[in-house]
Design an enzyme around this catalytic site. Structure first.
Site, PDB file in Angstrom:
ATOM      1  N   LYS A  70      12.228  52.467  60.725  1.00 22.56           N
ATOM      2  CA  LYS A  70      12.761  53.428  60.175  1.00 22.56           C
ATOM      3  C   LYS A  70      11.906  54.769  60.729  1.00 22.56           C
ATOM      4  CE  LYS A  70      16.113  51.838  57.592  1.00 22.56           C
ATOM      5  NZ  LYS A  70      15.855  50.300  57.810  1.00 22.56           N
TER       6      LYS A  70
HETATM    7  C1  LIG Z   1      16.902  49.400  57.537  1.00 20.19           C
HETATM    8  C2  LIG Z   1      16.214  48.065  58.179  1.00 20.19           C
HETATM    9  C3  LIG Z   1      17.410  47.226  58.761  1.00 20.19           C
HETATM   10  C4  LIG Z   1      18.864  47.756  59.083  1.00 20.19           C
HETATM   11  O1  LIG Z   1      19.195  48.688  59.926  1.00 20.19           O
HETATM   12  P1  LIG Z   1      20.460  49.397  59.811  1.00 20.19           P
HETATM   13  O2  LIG Z   1      20.276  50.611  60.910  1.00 20.19           O
HETATM   14  O3  LIG Z   1      20.605  49.755  58.439  1.00 20.19           O
HETATM   15  O4  LIG Z   1      21.271  48.594  60.326  1.00 20.19           O
HETATM   16  C5  LIG Z   1      16.801  45.994  59.196  1.00 20.19           C
HETATM   17  N1  LIG Z   1      15.846  45.564  59.016  1.00 20.19           N
HETATM   18  C6  LIG Z   1      14.885  46.521  58.453  1.00 20.19           C
HETATM   19  C7  LIG Z   1      13.296  46.038  58.434  1.00 20.19           C
HETATM   20  C8  LIG Z   1      15.178  47.733  57.961  1.00 20.19           C
HETATM   21  O5  LIG Z   1      14.372  48.359  57.176  1.00 20.19           O
END
Ligand SMILES: *Cc1c(COP(=O)(O)O)cnc(C)c1O
Length: 467
Positions: A112
């Site tokens: 993120k």
């Molecule tokens: C947010 C997240 C996901 C999922 O990603 P999306 O974009 O919501 O599909 C997978 N793994 C981790 C560690 C995350 O933080």
């Protein structure tokens, strides 16, 4: 570049407008009116470029006139300067066929950060010329919250209200949010699931009375600027594995469908992607939708991969729009039906359009633990549970073995230490960049998961819209 809503009736906006708005006023999500296209030479010319220079080339066509190229470069340099690895998103080899793209070298240890470090700077830049105080409201299954809070803590003209499901995020995830004591950061633990928290946030945007009182914005992956910054690492990795001459496949641990949708955008740009594998845990609405057209919401089962414990994937709407004929009015009807009955059937156009690029695998807790142990035994790597779901799906693929398969490593294993220790016997230690996380004071408010409770709290702490 013009951005249009997937539900066809919100006004179109430029990049700056779409970034500040987050969700479109008709409840839809913004997408470019047309996809930019890169030629083979454009990709070939990215071969020796740094991450930041790759980001400038990939993002520039989406930004249009909202930023000059120098301004964009300056923001990317600042955002990615905070990553602890010089390659920003290094590519690591597991065996003759499988690779891992490490996306967790940012300040809060999950992918993120790649999007949110830039988004925080974009907000600040765009707000600097306006008389606007932004009220960000967001819901997090754990990682968006910490990354967004790190990206906007202490910034002028922004307050952030972050809802997380009480008791359903890891202790590291919670502390990365609740130990940030900047006065513009407001953490709210909701009694309920992530889907409950996300539904509350959507309702705040769609409630005409509430949303007219504040300049609301979103940091969830419904915000287009987040997705566009994630397109960069698909290009960066594919170019290193032989694009534009050779195709690459990606396996993506998926929850809200943001990360894997960025892969779809990369393919629209012209990047030769052989397949995008949507890896889900037992909360498998996307697996069912992509394999049989059945998009129906089940109940959320808590797993060792909380960031994927989702039964409504907001960004899936973007795919349905883009591959299903880009008919906003029809999609608005379809989504209204889904919101009423919690179930819908994909149209033939949507199913066939998705099947060109996407496949899906559902990896349960045993499969996840097996993949984690495989990485440990085969490549001496300790990986996080989300990454292990992606790897489990990658290892099952029936693709031609000549195509390299890149699993997106979405979190640092130390973020989910207990689950990693259960599967491998190894307890990963927190990297130095998170500092004294367990010695710091926490601050958050616990609220019932009702619209009234949450909006009263936000209204009491937010800065109202001018005029
Ligand atoms: C947010 C997240 C996901 C999922 O990603 P999306 O974009 O919501 O599909 C997978 N793994 C981790 C560690 C995350 O933080």
């Amino acid at each position: 570049m013009d951005y249009i809503s997937t539900r066809g009736s919100a006004p179109s906006l430029d990049f700056e407008g779409a970034t500040l708005a987050g969700l479109a006023s008709d409840g839809g999500l913004y997408l470019p009116a047309q996809w930019p296209r890169f030629s083979g030479e454009d990709f070939a010319a990215m071969r020796g470029l740094s991450y930041v220079e790759t980001a400038v080339r990939v993002i520039a066509p989406f930004v249009g006139d909202s930023l000059s190229e120098d301004e964009l470069r300056d923001l990317c340099t600042q955002a990615y300067g905070r990553f602890s690895h010089a390659a920003v998103t290094p590519l690591v080899q597991l065996d003759h066929r499988h690779w891992m793209l490490e996306l967790f070298h940012g300040p809060t240890l999950a992918f993120k950060d790649v999007a949110l470090q830039l988004l925080g700077l974009l907000f600040e830049k765009f707000l600097s010329n306006r008389d606007t105080h932004l009220t960000i409201v967001g819901a997090t299954s754990g990682d968006t919250g910490s990354a967004a809070i790190d990206a906007v803590a202490g910034r002028a003209k922004i307050d952030i209200f972050m809802l997380h499901p009480a008791g359903r995020v890891s202790d590291v995830q919670r502390r990365q949010m609740t130990t940030v004591l900047a006065p513009n950061v407001h953490n709210i633990a909701i009694e309920g699931s992530f889907d409950d928290a996300q539904a509350l946030v959507k309702r705040m945007f769609n409630d005409a009375d509430f949303s007219s009182r504040f300049d609301l914005s979103a940091v969830n992956s419904i915000n287009w600027a987040r997705l566009v910054s994630q397109v960069v690492y698909y290009v960066y990795a594919a170019v290193r594995l032989g694009a534009p001459e050779k195709p690459v496949a990606f396996s993506v641990p998926t929850g809200n469908f943001g990360d894997v949708f960025a892969g779809h955008v990369a393919a629209r740009l012209g990047l030769p992607i052989e397949r995008l594998i949507v890896a889900t845990n037992v909360n498998d609405i996307l697996y069912r939708a992509l394999s049989s057209g059945d998009y129906s919401q089940g109940t959320v089962t808590p797993t060792a991969t909380p960031s994927m414990d989702i039964q409504v994937s907001s960004n899936f709407e973007r795919l349905l729009f883009d591959v299903g004929g880009r008919d906003g009015r029809a999609l608005a009807e379809q989504m209204k039906g889904f919101e009423a009955t919690k179930a819908m059937q994909l149209t033939n156009a949507q199913r066939e359009g998705a099947a060109h690029l996407f496949s899906s695998a559902r990896i349960d807790e045993n499969g996840m633990a097996r993949a984690m142990r495989w990485a440990f035994d085969a490549a001496d790597m300790v990986i996080d549970p989300h990454t292990a779901v992606g790897l489990g799906a990658a290892l099952q693929t029936d693709l031609d073995p000549s195509v390299p398969v890149v699993t997106l490593a979405t979190a640092h294993p130390a973020k989910f230490r207990d689950a990693v220790e259960r599967a491998t016997g190894v307890r990963p230690s927190l990297p130095g960049r998170v500092g004294d996380l367990f010695g710091r004071e926490e601050r958050y408010t616990t609220l019932p998961g009702t619209f009234d409770a949450v909006t009263s709290y936000v209204a009491a702490h937010a800065v109202p819209r001018h005029g």
